[in-house]
Motif scaffolding. Structure first.
Motif, PDB file in Angstrom:
ATOM      1  N   LYS A 437       0.808  -1.218   0.000  1.00  0.00           N
ATOM      2  CA  LYS A 437       0.000   0.000   0.000  1.00  0.00           C
ATOM      3  C   LYS A 437       0.847   1.276   0.000  1.00  0.00           C
ATOM      4  CE  LYS A 437      -4.084  -1.941   2.290  1.00  0.00           C
ATOM      5  NZ  LYS A 437      -5.016  -1.828   3.439  1.00  0.00           N
ATOM      6  N   GLU A 438       2.026   1.235   0.636  1.00  0.00           N
ATOM      7  CA  GLU A 438       2.817   2.458   0.800  1.00  0.00           C
ATOM      8  C   GLU A 438       4.097   2.465  -0.034  1.00  0.00           C
ATOM      9  OE1 GLU A 438       3.166   4.004   4.825  1.00  0.00           O
ATOM     10  OE2 GLU A 438       1.826   2.427   5.546  1.00  0.00           O
ATOM     11  N   ARG A 439       4.283   1.483  -0.863  1.00  0.00           N
ATOM     12  CA  ARG A 439       5.511   1.345  -1.631  1.00  0.00           C
ATOM     13  C   ARG A 439       5.806   2.606  -2.443  1.00  0.00           C
ATOM     14  NH1 ARG A 439       6.732  -3.980  -5.348  1.00  0.00           N
ATOM     15  NH2 ARG A 439       8.829  -3.402  -6.092  1.00  0.00           N
ATOM     16  N   GLY A 440       7.075   3.039  -2.408  1.00  0.00           N
ATOM     17  CA  GLY A 440       7.486   4.236  -3.138  1.00  0.00           C
ATOM     18  C   GLY A 440       8.045   5.281  -2.188  1.00  0.00           C
ATOM     19  N   LEU A 441       8.127   6.542  -2.625  1.00  0.00           N
ATOM     20  CA  LEU A 441       8.605   7.635  -1.783  1.00  0.00           C
ATOM     21  C   LEU A 441       7.547   7.956  -0.736  1.00  0.00           C
ATOM     22  CD1 LEU A 441      10.184   9.932  -4.511  1.00  0.00           C
ATOM     23  CD2 LEU A 441      11.400   8.511  -2.855  1.00  0.00           C
ATOM     24  N   ILE A 442       7.966   8.088   0.518  1.00  0.00           N
ATOM     25  CA  ILE A 442       7.025   8.333   1.616  1.00  0.00           C
ATOM     26  C   ILE A 442       7.489   9.517   2.451  1.00  0.00           C
ATOM     27  CG2 ILE A 442       6.342   5.911   1.729  1.00  0.00           C
ATOM     28  CD1 ILE A 442       8.116   5.651   4.226  1.00  0.00           C
ATOM     29  N   ASP A 443       6.577  10.051   3.232  1.00  0.00           N
ATOM     30  CA  ASP A 443       6.899  11.120   4.181  1.00  0.00           C
ATOM     31  C   ASP A 443       7.295  10.462   5.496  1.00  0.00           C
ATOM     32  OD1 ASP A 443       7.152  13.350   5.704  1.00  0.00           O
ATOM     33  OD2 ASP A 443       5.027  13.899   5.704  1.00  0.00           O
ATOM     34  N   ALA A 444       8.551  10.639   5.884  1.00  0.00           N
ATOM     35  CA  ALA A 444       9.048   9.998   7.102  1.00  0.00           C
ATOM     36  C   ALA A 444       9.664  11.011   8.058  1.00  0.00           C
ATOM     37  CB  ALA A 444      10.061   8.921   6.755  1.00  0.00           C
ATOM     38  N   GLY A 445       9.101  12.189   8.103  1.00  0.00           N
ATOM     39  CA  GLY A 445       9.568  13.204   9.034  1.00  0.00           C
ATOM     40  C   GLY A 445      10.999  13.606   8.782  1.00  0.00           C
ATOM     41  N   SER A 446      11.813  13.557   9.832  1.00  0.00           N
ATOM     42  CA  SER A 446      13.194  14.048   9.750  1.00  0.00           C
ATOM     43  C   SER A 446      14.214  12.936   9.531  1.00  0.00           C
ATOM     44  CB  SER A 446      13.543  14.801  11.037  1.00  0.00           C
ATOM     45  OG  SER A 446      13.418  13.942  12.172  1.00  0.00           O
ATOM     46  N   LEU A 447      13.771  11.734   9.181  1.00  0.00           N
ATOM     47  CA  LEU A 447      14.733  10.637   8.998  1.00  0.00           C
ATOM     48  C   LEU A 447      15.740  10.958   7.897  1.00  0.00           C
ATOM     49  CD1 LEU A 447      12.522   7.414   9.285  1.00  0.00           C
ATOM     50  CD2 LEU A 447      14.118   8.341  10.966  1.00  0.00           C
ATOM     51  N   ALA A 448      15.267  11.512   6.783  1.00  0.00           N
ATOM     52  CA  ALA A 448      16.136  11.881   5.664  1.00  0.00           C
ATOM     53  C   ALA A 448      15.324  12.782   4.730  1.00  0.00           C
ATOM     54  CB  ALA A 448      16.624  10.645   4.917  1.00  0.00           C
ATOM     55  N   LYS A 449      16.028  13.439   3.801  1.00  0.00           N
ATOM     56  CA  LYS A 449      15.337  14.308   2.851  1.00  0.00           C
ATOM     57  C   LYS A 449      14.357  13.519   1.995  1.00  0.00           C
ATOM     58  CE  LYS A 449      19.149  17.637   2.547  1.00  0.00           C
ATOM     59  NZ  LYS A 449      20.175  18.254   1.645  1.00  0.00           N
ATOM     60  N   ARG A 450      14.783  12.335   1.576  1.00  0.00           N
ATOM     61  CA  ARG A 450      13.919  11.474   0.769  1.00  0.00           C
ATOM     62  C   ARG A 450      13.981  10.059   1.337  1.00  0.00           C
ATOM     63  NH1 ARG A 450      15.146  12.092  -5.492  1.00  0.00           N
ATOM     64  NH2 ARG A 450      12.898  11.815  -5.692  1.00  0.00           N
ATOM     65  N   VAL A 451      12.818   9.447   1.534  1.00  0.00           N
ATOM     66  CA  VAL A 451      12.746   8.092   2.088  1.00  0.00           C
ATOM     67  C   VAL A 451      11.978   7.214   1.104  1.00  0.00           C
ATOM     68  CG1 VAL A 451      11.971   6.636   3.993  1.00  0.00           C
ATOM     69  CG2 VAL A 451      12.843   8.951   4.458  1.00  0.00           C
ATOM     70  N   LEU A 452      12.604   6.115   0.708  1.00  0.00           N
ATOM     71  CA  LEU A 452      12.000   5.173  -0.229  1.00  0.00           C
ATOM     72  C   LEU A 452      11.654   3.889   0.497  1.00  0.00           C
ATOM     73  CD1 LEU A 452      11.287   4.188  -3.136  1.00  0.00           C
ATOM     74  CD2 LEU A 452      13.676   3.409  -3.311  1.00  0.00           C
TER      75      LEU A 452
END
Length: 486
Positions: A437-452
């Motif tokens: 359901k969530e596969r792809g780029l996601i919003d993960a707060g401050s973990l990193a600029k872009r989270v895959l």
């Protein structure tokens, strides 16, 4: 009467035995003995004629003969040739299945002795640290043991698989085995131990052995059955046994005299209770943002945050440049990773390497790690010699390892974070995740600029059908391309 040198083991004896069969030499006419010179069955003659005499024998005889050839009884060669003659010349093809036959009964006893000796080798070899290479940091260990039978070569693969990440030598009077990290080699035996005084590892082992010795369960006869006295002189803990046995009666008496204590009822699922309790424990000295990656990896070696360390060979920490722009987090080490102590070197790791290359990502610039640092598997469910299959980490085990992953993330501070599979997502997102359901780029707060978020490469290995497997592999590569600068 023919005098024949059986050589150093099963293979050389088999070549000589095949030639004797081809020449119809009766077992009663053969004297198996070592020769002082090359003689008729010297290396050159055997090399020229070894392949010339093909003999079809049952597989159970070959297995039996390999074991019996490791026995120390000099009559083993004559016994094996006599059994071989009966199978080939007398047509007794099912002979090895007749346990009551005198020859087979004797061979089976020898086989049992050899197998027991191999087991004792695995149990009683004690390595000592000899040196550490200043350039590579690789350690060299050595061990001395005195087996009754010629089982060094048969035992060596166990140590190669178990201790692949260190150089070692096992010295015995009946042959020596050596591992340099890539090749297993053997040399003739030596008369006495070349190893010096005890090292710090032995002292630590003695302390541990003393702490786990249970005086209330001492059964001396049973202990000597499992640990024969002939091995004691080469076991560091053996010198403590007499003292501990002497103390056991007094210690047991002291236990009986203690005031009775209330015992809490055992939880219905003790393992989950243990996990819950241990997950709140800060591992070792605890990771911190001030530690380097090398210091973090060293500290993790003594992690006892969950029970997985008990059955693991190595803690498998992350690897890659400290200034990596991309950080990849997987699930846990597999069989190969656990043995070598390195992340992503098994089949799933090779598939990941290929996918990164096709996606245009330089693997050498990526930092790879796992959400769980120890290999989870069930020893009781794994047949000896088989590849150990991983078990999915539980919530408590993932939570216990999270501080290490967060410490790596803080040290690397990547621009791009790739989470492979549900365990990695559960660890860093701290919630259950449906990959489909969530596969792809996601919003993960401050973990990193872009989270895959994407699947783990091991999933691709399990996909049935070549067409579907190819399609899923391409989807995985397309996911990785989402974080490649355009």
């Amino acid at each position: 009467m023919r005098s024949v040198d059986p050589g150093s083991g099963f293979e050389s004896w088999r070549v000589a035995a095949k030639r004797l069969l081809a020449e119809n030499v009766d077992p009663a006419q053969v004297l198996w003995e070592k020769e002082t010179d090359a003689g008729l069955f010297g290396p050159n003659t055997v090399a020229e004629t070894g392949a010339a005499y093909g003999t079809n024998v049952p597989a159970d005889f070959v297995e039996l003969a390999r074991s019996v050839s490791c026995h120390c009884d000099p009559s083993r060669w004559a016994l094996l040739y006599r059994i071989l003659w009966r199978i080939v010349k007398d047509g007794e093809r099912r002979l090895c299945m007749i346990a009551s036959d005198p020859d087979i009964a004797k061979a089976l006893r020898m086989q049992k002795n050899v197998r027991r000796e191999i087991h004792k080798m695995h149990a009683f070899v004690r390595f000592r640290l000899m040196e550490t290479d200043e350039m590579t940091g690789r350690e060299t260990y050595a061990a001395w043991i005195e087996p009754e039978h010629h089982v060094v070569e048969a035992s060596a693969p166990f140590f190669r698989n178990r201790f692949a990440n260190m150089d070692w030598s096992i010295f015995t009077p009946k042959g020596c085995a050596h591992w340099d990290g890539s090749k297993l080699s053997f040399t003739p035996g030596i008369e006495k131990s070349p190893i010096g005084n005890e090292d710090a590892l032995e002292l630590a082992w003695k302390t541990y052995y003393r702490s786990i010795f249970n005086p209330a369960r001492v059964k001396v006869k049973m202990m000597q059955t499992e640990m024969p006295k002939k091995y004691w002189k080469n076991l560091p803990e053996a010198e403590l046994i007499g003292e501990l046995i002497e103390e056991s009666r007094q210690r047991v008496q002291g236990m009986h005299e203690e005031q009775p204590r209330l015992v809490k009822p055992v939880a219905r699922n003790a393992y989950l209770g243990e996990l819950k309790a241990m997950s709140n424990v800060v591992p070792c000295t605890g990771p911190s943002g001030e530690q380097t990656l090398e210091q973090l990896a060293k500290a993790a070696e003594s992690c006892r945050g969950c029970p997985l360390w008990k059955d693991a060979t190595n803690v498998v920490f992350g690897e890659g440049p400290e200034n990596a722009r991309i950080m990849i987090v997987g699930e846990q080490p597999g069989d190969k990773e656990d043995i070598a102590g390195k992340a992503f070197i098994g089949p799933a790791g090779r598939l990941l390497d290929e996918a990164l290359e096709e996606a245009g990502i330089d693997r050498s610039t990526v930092y790879v790690t796992n959400a769980v640092k120890h290999f989870k598997w069930k020893p009781k469910d794994t047949p000896r010699g088989k590849i150990r299959l991983h078990q999915s980490p539980g919530k408590g085990e993932i939570d216990a390892c999270r501080p290490w992953v967060l410490a790596e993330l803080q040290r690397i501070a990547p621009d791009i974070l790739i989470l492979l599979g549900g365990t990695a997502a559960r660890s860093l997102l701290e919630r259950e995740v449906k990959i489909t359901k969530e596969r792809g780029l996601i919003d993960a707060g401050s973990l990193a600029k872009r989270v895959l978020l994407t699947v783990h490469p091991s999933y691709l290995l399990r996909v049935p059908g070549s067409e579907r497997k190819s399609a899923e592999r391409q989807l995985f590569i397309n996911d990785l391309k989402l974080v490649v600068p355009r």
